[in-house]
Design an enzyme around this catalytic site. Sequence first.
Site, short mmCIF file in Angstrom:
data_model
loop_
_atom_site.label_atom_id
_atom_site.label_comp_id
_atom_site.label_asym_id
_atom_site.label_seq_id
_atom_site.Cartn_x
_atom_site.Cartn_y
_atom_site.Cartn_z
N HIS A 176 -20.72 -23.34 5.93
CA HIS A 176 -21.32 -21.74 6.95
C HIS A 176 -21.39 -21.73 8.22
O HIS A 176 -21.64 -22.94 8.59
CB HIS A 176 -23.37 -22.03 5.98
CG HIS A 176 -23.88 -20.35 6.20
ND1 HIS A 176 -24.17 -19.85 7.44
CD2 HIS A 176 -24.00 -20.43 5.64
CE1 HIS A 176 -25.02 -18.42 7.15
NE2 HIS A 176 -24.74 -18.64 5.87
N SER A 230 -25.23 -9.57 3.48
CA SER A 230 -26.64 -8.26 3.28
C SER A 230 -26.41 -8.02 1.66
O SER A 230 -26.26 -6.98 1.05
CB SER A 230 -25.89 -7.71 4.09
OG SER A 230 -25.96 -7.68 5.30
N GLU A 234 -17.74 -15.03 3.88
CA GLU A 234 -19.06 -14.34 4.36
C GLU A 234 -18.54 -13.90 5.99
O GLU A 234 -18.53 -14.58 6.31
CB GLU A 234 -20.22 -15.30 4.64
CG GLU A 234 -20.50 -15.83 3.04
CD GLU A 234 -22.30 -16.22 3.52
OE1 GLU A 234 -22.88 -15.45 2.36
OE2 GLU A 234 -22.81 -17.13 4.13
N GLY A 249 -27.22 -11.08 6.89
CA GLY A 249 -28.47 -10.63 7.90
C GLY A 249 -28.28 -9.32 8.32
O GLY A 249 -29.99 -8.65 9.46
N ASN A 264 -29.25 -18.80 -0.63
CA ASN A 264 -29.04 -19.71 0.24
C ASN A 264 -30.66 -19.42 0.62
O ASN A 264 -30.95 -18.35 1.87
CB ASN A 264 -28.06 -19.78 1.40
CG ASN A 264 -28.24 -20.53 2.15
OD1 ASN A 264 -28.27 -21.67 2.90
ND2 ASN A 264 -26.89 -20.08 3.08
N TRP A 265 -31.49 -20.55 0.72
CA TRP A 265 -32.56 -20.40 1.34
C TRP A 265 -32.51 -20.57 2.95
O TRP A 265 -33.46 -20.24 3.49
CB TRP A 265 -33.85 -21.03 0.91
CG TRP A 265 -34.34 -20.45 -0.65
CD1 TRP A 265 -33.63 -18.98 -1.53
CD2 TRP A 265 -35.58 -21.38 -1.49
NE1 TRP A 265 -34.85 -19.27 -2.64
CE2 TRP A 265 -35.89 -20.68 -2.31
CE3 TRP A 265 -36.27 -21.81 -1.16
CZ2 TRP A 265 -36.36 -20.37 -2.96
CZ3 TRP A 265 -37.17 -21.82 -2.47
CH2 TRP A 265 -37.81 -21.51 -3.43
N LYS A 266 -31.69 -21.12 3.05
CA LYS A 266 -31.36 -21.42 4.80
C LYS A 266 -32.87 -21.92 5.01
O LYS A 266 -33.24 -22.46 4.12
CB LYS A 266 -30.95 -20.42 5.69
CG LYS A 266 -29.65 -19.37 5.12
CD LYS A 266 -29.14 -18.13 6.00
CE LYS A 266 -28.11 -17.07 5.46
NZ LYS A 266 -28.19 -16.21 6.17
N GLY A 298 -28.74 -14.44 0.97
CA GLY A 298 -29.71 -15.06 1.77
C GLY A 298 -31.44 -14.54 1.72
O GLY A 298 -31.63 -14.65 0.90
N GLY A 299 -31.61 -13.00 2.96
CA GLY A 299 -32.41 -13.00 2.74
C GLY A 299 -32.83 -12.71 1.31
O GLY A 299 -34.14 -12.73 0.19
N GLU A 306 -23.46 -20.49 9.82
CA GLU A 306 -24.74 -20.77 11.08
C GLU A 306 -24.55 -21.71 11.49
O GLU A 306 -24.62 -22.45 12.96
CB GLU A 306 -26.16 -20.63 10.28
CG GLU A 306 -26.61 -18.93 10.29
CD GLU A 306 -26.97 -18.47 9.13
OE1 GLU A 306 -27.77 -19.39 8.48
OE2 GLU A 306 -27.51 -17.19 8.88
P1 13P Z 1 -27.84 -12.59 3.99
O1 13P Z 1 -27.61 -12.76 2.79
O2 13P Z 1 -29.15 -12.96 4.58
O3 13P Z 1 -26.99 -11.26 4.48
O4 13P Z 1 -27.20 -13.97 4.15
C1 13P Z 1 -25.90 -14.29 3.50
C2 13P Z 1 -25.87 -15.15 3.95
O5 13P Z 1 -25.59 -16.02 4.88
C3 13P Z 1 -25.78 -16.27 2.86
O6 13P Z 1 -25.11 -18.02 2.33
#
Ligand code: 13P
Length: 254
Positions: free
Chosen positions: A93, A211, A165, A171, A10-12, A232-233, A95
């Site tokens: 998600h 993470s 999640e 993050g 997920n590149w956000k 994510g990251g 967020e």
């Molecule tokens: P991280 O891997 O950066 O913690 O993010 C997880 C996430 O929200 C994937 O959707």
Amino acid sequence: MADRPYIVGNWKMNGTRAMLSEARAIDRSSQRLMKVEVALAPPFTLIHAVHREVEQIGVGAQDCHAAEEGAYTGDISAAMVADAGAKFVILGHSERRENHGETNALLREKSAAALEAGMRVIMCCGETEETRDEGKAESFVTRQLKASLPENLENPADVLTVAYEPIWAIGTGRTPTVDDVASMHKAIRALLVDLYGEEQADEVRILYGGSVKPENAKELLSADEVGGALVGGASLTAESFLGIVLAAAEVQDQ
Ligand code: 13P
């Protein structure tokens, strides 16, 4: 459980066309790791470009609107992301729930729209740290999920993935223990069996997200009922994302 682990990046809100080379590198290496299903969800602006760039991996969106079309300035419909090349949509998600006030009821509508447009849905769920500390994580997450998932789904095994999640793990570099992940995934599986019946529910993959890194991926992916990861990251460079894909392949070999 479905046999191939599913690793989704997920590149956000990250990435311009300069990042297409990462998508290409991820795609090329994934062609040698066929025992893992790999996908990327870039921002809307890159869906079409990534779709054109890759051969093997799946491409999806990070959201879609619930309505088919109309006067919704700045929004994007399910049919539009599908037209751009998306085969799935990440919905719910934390967020988006937090920053855009997305409710369970709205997510149910969005998932119906995504399915109608012929895409698969990755439905996210997860608790805050406070809820976990109160010992209510499992009851919260199963309630949230039950209210967000589409009702009367005939073929969940073909169209649905769930991503657990925990908000406090996103993050932050912190993760739940493997036992906590396994226990939550078991509770989610039980809910899916309740909703859709055992035969279908057994095939729905439940991803862990929060993470996930190459260093901890093997341990997390080995937990009971974990069918992959939402990353994510660590999905932003081919090097770290492929480290996770490789870990999934190794777990598969065990
Ligand atoms: P991280 O891997 O950066 O913690 O993010 C997880 C996430 O929200 C994937 O959707």
